[in-house]
Design a protein around this motif. Structure first.
Motif, PDB file in Angstrom:
ATOM      1  N   THR A  96     -55.165 -13.594  -2.696  1.00 43.50           N
ATOM      2  CA  THR A  96     -53.851 -14.173  -2.989  1.00 43.50           C
ATOM      3  C   THR A  96     -53.969 -15.205  -4.104  1.00 43.50           C
ATOM      4  OG1 THR A  96     -53.110 -13.788  -0.722  1.00 43.50           O
ATOM      5  CG2 THR A  96     -51.890 -15.422  -1.999  1.00 43.50           C
ATOM      6  N   GLN A  97     -55.004 -16.056  -4.037  1.00 43.56           N
ATOM      7  CA  GLN A  97     -55.230 -17.042  -5.099  1.00 43.56           C
ATOM      8  C   GLN A  97     -55.531 -16.343  -6.424  1.00 43.56           C
ATOM      9  OE1 GLN A  97     -54.885 -20.461  -5.103  1.00 43.56           O
ATOM     10  NE2 GLN A  97     -55.183 -20.213  -7.310  1.00 43.56           N
ATOM     11  N   LEU A  98     -56.329 -15.282  -6.368  1.00 43.69           N
ATOM     12  CA  LEU A  98     -56.642 -14.511  -7.568  1.00 43.69           C
ATOM     13  C   LEU A  98     -55.368 -13.956  -8.192  1.00 43.69           C
ATOM     14  CD1 LEU A  98     -58.603 -13.139  -9.554  1.00 43.69           C
ATOM     15  CD2 LEU A  98     -58.860 -11.299  -7.870  1.00 43.69           C
ATOM     16  N   ALA A  99     -54.463 -13.438  -7.368  1.00 42.34           N
ATOM     17  CA  ALA A  99     -53.202 -12.889  -7.886  1.00 42.34           C
ATOM     18  C   ALA A  99     -52.395 -13.974  -8.596  1.00 42.34           C
ATOM     19  CB  ALA A  99     -52.389 -12.272  -6.756  1.00 42.34           C
ATOM     20  N   ARG A 100     -52.358 -15.186  -8.056  1.00 39.10           N
ATOM     21  CA  ARG A 100     -51.659 -16.295  -8.720  1.00 39.10           C
ATOM     22  C   ARG A 100     -52.342 -16.644 -10.043  1.00 39.10           C
ATOM     23  NH1 ARG A 100     -50.788 -18.366  -3.292  1.00 39.10           N
ATOM     24  NH2 ARG A 100     -52.750 -19.525  -3.395  1.00 39.10           N
ATOM     25  N   ASP A 101     -53.675 -16.633 -10.038  1.00 41.60           N
ATOM     26  CA  ASP A 101     -54.414 -16.957 -11.266  1.00 41.60           C
ATOM     27  C   ASP A 101     -54.225 -15.882 -12.335  1.00 41.60           C
ATOM     28  OD1 ASP A 101     -55.283 -19.336 -10.165  1.00 41.60           O
ATOM     29  OD2 ASP A 101     -57.205 -18.504  -9.481  1.00 41.60           O
ATOM     30  N   VAL A 102     -54.174 -14.622 -11.922  1.00 43.31           N
ATOM     31  CA  VAL A 102     -53.930 -13.533 -12.870  1.00 43.31           C
ATOM     32  C   VAL A 102     -52.524 -13.665 -13.453  1.00 43.31           C
ATOM     33  CG1 VAL A 102     -53.598 -11.032 -13.040  1.00 43.31           C
ATOM     34  CG2 VAL A 102     -55.645 -11.937 -11.946  1.00 43.31           C
ATOM     35  N   ASN A 158     -60.333 -21.222 -11.929  1.00 35.10           N
ATOM     36  CA  ASN A 158     -61.056 -20.829 -10.714  1.00 35.10           C
ATOM     37  C   ASN A 158     -62.061 -19.734 -11.048  1.00 35.10           C
ATOM     38  OD1 ASN A 158     -59.629 -22.546  -8.849  1.00 35.10           O
ATOM     39  ND2 ASN A 158     -57.874 -21.183  -9.137  1.00 35.10           N
ATOM     40  N   THR A 159     -63.233 -19.803 -10.441  1.00 40.10           N
ATOM     41  CA  THR A 159     -64.302 -18.844 -10.723  1.00 40.10           C
ATOM     42  C   THR A 159     -64.372 -17.801  -9.612  1.00 40.10           C
ATOM     43  OG1 THR A 159     -65.535 -20.532 -11.915  1.00 40.10           O
ATOM     44  CG2 THR A 159     -66.765 -18.613 -11.191  1.00 40.10           C
ATOM     45  N   TYR A 160     -64.490 -16.536 -10.039  1.00 45.22           N
ATOM     46  CA  TYR A 160     -64.602 -15.395  -9.124  1.00 45.22           C
ATOM     47  C   TYR A 160     -65.765 -14.537  -9.598  1.00 45.22           C
ATOM     48  CZ  TYR A 160     -59.756 -16.666  -8.173  1.00 45.22           C
ATOM     49  OH  TYR A 160     -58.616 -17.349  -7.865  1.00 45.22           O
ATOM     50  N   THR A 161     -66.512 -13.963  -8.676  1.00 49.74           N
ATOM     51  CA  THR A 161     -67.524 -12.997  -9.083  1.00 49.74           C
ATOM     52  C   THR A 161     -66.809 -11.723  -9.511  1.00 49.74           C
ATOM     53  OG1 THR A 161     -67.811 -12.018  -6.904  1.00 49.74           O
ATOM     54  CG2 THR A 161     -69.206 -13.936  -7.437  1.00 49.74           C
ATOM     55  N   ALA A 162     -67.474 -10.955 -10.340  1.00 47.22           N
ATOM     56  CA  ALA A 162     -66.868  -9.700 -10.806  1.00 47.22           C
ATOM     57  C   ALA A 162     -66.604  -8.764  -9.630  1.00 47.22           C
ATOM     58  CB  ALA A 162     -67.769  -9.041 -11.836  1.00 47.22           C
ATOM     59  N   SER A 163     -67.483  -8.782  -8.627  1.00 42.98           N
ATOM     60  CA  SER A 163     -67.263  -7.907  -7.468  1.00 42.98           C
ATOM     61  C   SER A 163     -66.063  -8.379  -6.649  1.00 42.98           C
ATOM     62  CB  SER A 163     -68.519  -7.831  -6.604  1.00 42.98           C
ATOM     63  OG  SER A 163     -68.841  -9.099  -6.070  1.00 42.98           O
ATOM     64  N   GLN A 164     -65.811  -9.687  -6.588  1.00 44.69           N
ATOM     65  CA  GLN A 164     -64.627 -10.180  -5.874  1.00 44.69           C
ATOM     66  C   GLN A 164     -63.350  -9.818  -6.631  1.00 44.69           C
ATOM     67  OE1 GLN A 164     -65.535 -14.400  -5.795  1.00 44.69           O
ATOM     68  NE2 GLN A 164     -65.684 -14.358  -3.552  1.00 44.69           N
ATOM     69  N   ALA A 165     -63.354 -10.075  -7.924  1.00 45.85           N
ATOM     70  CA  ALA A 165     -62.139  -9.905  -8.719  1.00 45.85           C
ATOM     71  C   ALA A 165     -61.783  -8.448  -8.959  1.00 45.85           C
ATOM     72  CB  ALA A 165     -62.292 -10.613 -10.063  1.00 45.85           C
ATOM     73  N   GLY A 166     -62.774  -7.570  -8.954  1.00 41.65           N
ATOM     74  CA  GLY A 166     -62.504  -6.177  -9.288  1.00 41.65           C
ATOM     75  C   GLY A 166     -62.268  -6.029 -10.781  1.00 41.65           C
ATOM     76  N   CYS A 195     -59.738  -6.122  -5.535  1.00 45.11           N
ATOM     77  CA  CYS A 195     -60.234  -7.399  -5.019  1.00 45.11           C
ATOM     78  C   CYS A 195     -60.921  -7.141  -3.677  1.00 45.11           C
ATOM     79  CB  CYS A 195     -59.091  -8.395  -4.847  1.00 45.11           C
ATOM     80  SG  CYS A 195     -59.624 -10.000  -4.207  1.00 45.11           S
ATOM     81  N   THR A 196     -62.177  -7.593  -3.559  1.00 41.33           N
ATOM     82  CA  THR A 196     -62.956  -7.352  -2.328  1.00 41.33           C
ATOM     83  C   THR A 196     -63.139  -8.616  -1.497  1.00 41.33           C
ATOM     84  OG1 THR A 196     -65.045  -7.754  -3.477  1.00 41.33           O
ATOM     85  CG2 THR A 196     -64.236  -5.472  -3.416  1.00 41.33           C
ATOM     86  N   ALA A 197     -62.535  -9.711  -1.918  1.00 42.10           N
ATOM     87  CA  ALA A 197     -62.676 -10.977  -1.198  1.00 42.10           C
ATOM     88  C   ALA A 197     -61.696 -11.024  -0.028  1.00 42.10           C
ATOM     89  CB  ALA A 197     -62.423 -12.140  -2.159  1.00 42.10           C
ATOM     90  N   SER A 198     -61.693 -12.144   0.667  1.00 40.73           N
ATOM     91  CA  SER A 198     -60.752 -12.317   1.782  1.00 40.73           C
ATOM     92  C   SER A 198     -59.325 -12.331   1.250  1.00 40.73           C
ATOM     93  CB  SER A 198     -61.048 -13.635   2.507  1.00 40.73           C
ATOM     94  OG  SER A 198     -60.738 -14.731   1.660  1.00 40.73           O
ATOM     95  N   ALA A 199     -58.370 -12.151   2.150  1.00 40.29           N
ATOM     96  CA  ALA A 199     -56.955 -12.121   1.768  1.00 40.29           C
ATOM     97  C   ALA A 199     -56.553 -13.433   1.097  1.00 40.29           C
ATOM     98  CB  ALA A 199     -56.079 -11.852   2.982  1.00 40.29           C
TER      99      ALA A 199
END
Length: 183
Positions: free
Chosen positions: A149-155, A81-89, A141-145
């Protein structure tokens, strides 16, 4: 220091930092290995020469700290999954090893030999450090909840991948060379 006729005790401190770039399948990292050990060893001289068998325990402060770096387009791809650096922190990782590890080695040389003048020592051994423990996390993380949550699973998946990469590096080779001078 001498303990018995064919037995010496020695202590050592090792300190070294090394910066490098590495990656998993998804994330590039700027990493820094912090190599810090303190050892307490016994040297047994079974023959009438300077050949020795060494054993002991090492306090193992070795670790690797890593900071994720986004791709040139300013994104991370984590677990597909792709995240911008500002979204991912900030994405950070760490590899630690067990703090106390046994050591076994072979060596040559005896700094306590009665000979005056220059002496040479050499050691080859292994520290049994166990498998590394990994931690990959993100903060800010500055994206929506839902996306966070998806980012946390990917991390967490990235951490599992890193853990697989370091699994099996449970032996740490040791090579030492030294010189001494006795008055």
């Amino acid at each position: 220091m001498p303990v018995a006729q064919q037995l010496n005790a020695r202590f050592g401190v090792n300190y070294f930092d090394y910066s490098f770039h590495t990656s998993t399948n998804d994330i590039n990292y700027d990493a820094k290995a912090k190599l810090r050990t303190f050892d307490a060893l016994l040297d047994w001289f079974p023959f009438a020469n300077e050949f020795r068998l060494s054993g002991g325990v090492i306090y193992n402060g070795n670790k690797v700290d890593a900071t994720g770096t986004p791709k040139a387009n300013g994104t991370y791809t984590i677990n597909g999954n792709t995240y911008t650096a500002s979204q991912a922190g900030q994405v950070d990782g760490r590899i630690d090893f067990k703090k106390f590890a046994p050591y076994l080695g072979l060596g040559y040389g005896n700094a306590l030999a009665p000979n005056k003048g220059w002496g040479f020592t050499a050691d080859v051994g292994v520290m049994f450090q166990g498998n590394g423990s990994t931690s990959v996390s993100n903060s800010g993380c500055t994206a929506s909840a839902l996306i966070c949550t998806q980012l946390a699973r990917d991390v967490a998946a990235e951490n599992a991948e890193l853990n697989d990469k370091v699994h099996g590096y449970n032996l740490y080779p040791v090579v030492r060379l030294g010189v001494s001078y006795k008055f």
